[in-house]
Design an enzyme around this catalytic site. Structure first.
Site, PDB file in Angstrom:
ATOM      1  N   SER A 121       0.860  -1.176   0.000  1.00  0.00           N
ATOM      2  CA  SER A 121       0.000   0.000   0.000  1.00  0.00           C
ATOM      3  C   SER A 121       0.908   1.241   0.000  1.00  0.00           C
ATOM      4  O   SER A 121       1.987   1.212  -0.605  1.00  0.00           O
ATOM      5  CB  SER A 121      -0.921  -0.036   1.217  1.00  0.00           C
TER       6      SER A 121
ATOM      7  N   TYR B  86      -5.345   7.787  -6.008  1.00  0.00           N
ATOM      8  CA  TYR B  86      -4.279   6.863  -5.578  1.00  0.00           C
ATOM      9  C   TYR B  86      -4.516   6.472  -4.117  1.00  0.00           C
ATOM     10  O   TYR B  86      -4.480   5.281  -3.760  1.00  0.00           O
ATOM     11  CB  TYR B  86      -2.924   7.568  -5.729  1.00  0.00           C
TER      12      TYR B  86
ATOM     13  N   LYS C 195      -5.170   2.788  -2.421  1.00  0.00           N
ATOM     14  CA  LYS C 195      -4.261   2.240  -1.409  1.00  0.00           C
ATOM     15  C   LYS C 195      -4.989   2.000  -0.080  1.00  0.00           C
ATOM     16  O   LYS C 195      -4.614   1.110   0.685  1.00  0.00           O
ATOM     17  CB  LYS C 195      -3.055   3.170  -1.222  1.00  0.00           C
TER      18      LYS C 195
END
Ligand code: NAP
Length: 330
Positions: A172, A202, A206
């Site tokens: 992550s 993003y 994650k």
């Protein structure tokens, strides 16, 4: 500054006797490259999941050369022949394009046909802060590459991970902290200005990766599932889109170099967290399942959004439904 973990303290395996198998997505560059190098040095047969055969085959050649040089240097430095018995593993290319679910299915089918167990799956590949775009599966591109395709891949190869009571490691990012309130992975910030919200997309992907790991751990207490932030590694290709932008690209480059100088780690140090999660015998499903680690392999705590089991469950259900709608039953 964290104290660097010594990867040579991690167990070494005999490729013939132990037959350890790993699958690493995005193993041809950046953090993934060094992850593969060390797994190979530790005797693993490693499948490098990648989308471009020439880039992956080039990386395979380089890793073999680098491993040979390191083994030779170790033997010379330690004036001992005990390392001569240390054997490197094998490297194989596995074609997978994470922007295409049918490619993920093909890669999983090929892998299942070739192997009967999987000791370590590393969901490492990723893209960061790229403009809004839909994949041919109709997902936002960062969400599919970083999260959804890894979800599908994991579910397909999971039976083989269970055979070896193995590990699933998902890379992550500390960037997941940008998501301050829970929003469905389906929220695509469609009409919002791209430069800022490409970072949010993003972060959303994650966050979903951490939530996925938590749910996977709960559903599979017999294997070990962990997620991590590798560190700030400013010299990988992850930053290419921003640094190549006309005019502002130079600003981003200077900013990233500055951040890297103050807080960054090298590409190889960026692999340490992953390697510790993948190989450390101090970690066990009983105590570490669903845990989150940070730079250098230190235990850490993800954001409250990523840490919430309610959010994790709703992200899981959303993903299963989205995949089912596209003909991928998991
Ligand atoms: N660097 C950092 O500071 C940092 C910080 C936090 C988290 N991370 C995470 O660490 C992981 C590795 O990143 P990195 O920094 O090593 O970046 P990188 O050098 O750009 O590596 C990314 C890898 O992902 C692969 N990839 C991208 N899109 C793909 C697709 N559609 N199908 C298959 N493979 C694809 C790339 O393949 P190609 O070579 O073909 O493009 C490359 O091998 C990522 O998940 C990233 O989010 C990095």
């Amino acid at each position: 500054m964290w104290e660097e973990f010594d990867v040579t303290t991690l167990p070494y395996y005999d490729p013939e006797l132990d037959n350890k198998v790993a699958l690493v997505t995005g193993g041809n560059s950046g953090i993934g490259y060094y992850t593969v190098l060390h797994l190979y040095l530790h005797g693993f047969k490693v499948y490098l999941g990648g989308r471009n055969s020439s880039r992956v085959n080039h990386a395979i050649k380089d890793i073999k050369k680098e491993a040979k040089a390191r083994l030779r240097k170790d033997i010379e430095d330690k004036h001992s022949n005990s390392l001569i018995t240390r054997k490197t593993g094998k490297l194989e290319y596995l074609h997978i394009d994470l922007t295409d679910l049918s490619s993920v299915e093909k890669a999983a089918t090929k892998f299942l046909a070739q192997e009967d167990h999987l000791d370590v799956l590393i969901n490492n590949a990723g893209v960061m802060a790229i403009p809004y775009e839909l994949t041919k599966d109709n997902f936002e591109i960062q969400m599919q590459t970083n999260y959804i395709s890894h979800f599908l891949l994991t579910m397909r190869v999971l039976p083989l991970v269970k055979v070896s009571k193995g590990r699933v490691i998902t890379v992550s990012s500390v960037g997941h902290h940008l998501i301050l309130v829970n929003c469905k992975p389906g929220s695509q910030f469609n009409y919002w200005p791209s430069m800022f919200f490409m970072w949010c997309r993003y972060a959303l992907a994650k966050t979903a990766s951490i939530q996925f790991t938590k749910m996977l751990a709960i559903k599979n207490p017999d294997i070990l599932c962990m997620s991590l932030h590798p560190g700030l590694v400013m010299n990988t290709n992850l930053f290419s889109y921003c640094t190549r932008l006309p005019f502002v690209g130079m600003f981003f480059w200077i900013l990233f170099q500055f951040v890297g100088y103050l807080f960054g780690v090298s590409n190889e140090q960026g692999a340490i967290s992953t390697l510790k999660c993948a190989l450390s015998s101090e970690l066990s499903p009983e105590y570490d399942n669903g845990a989150y680690f940070t730079t250098g392999g230190y235990p850490s705590k993800p954001s409250h959004v990523a840490n919430s089991l309610d959010n994790a469950a709703s992200t899981w259900i959303w993903t299963v439904h989205e995949l089912r709608d596209r003909g991928h039953e998991v």
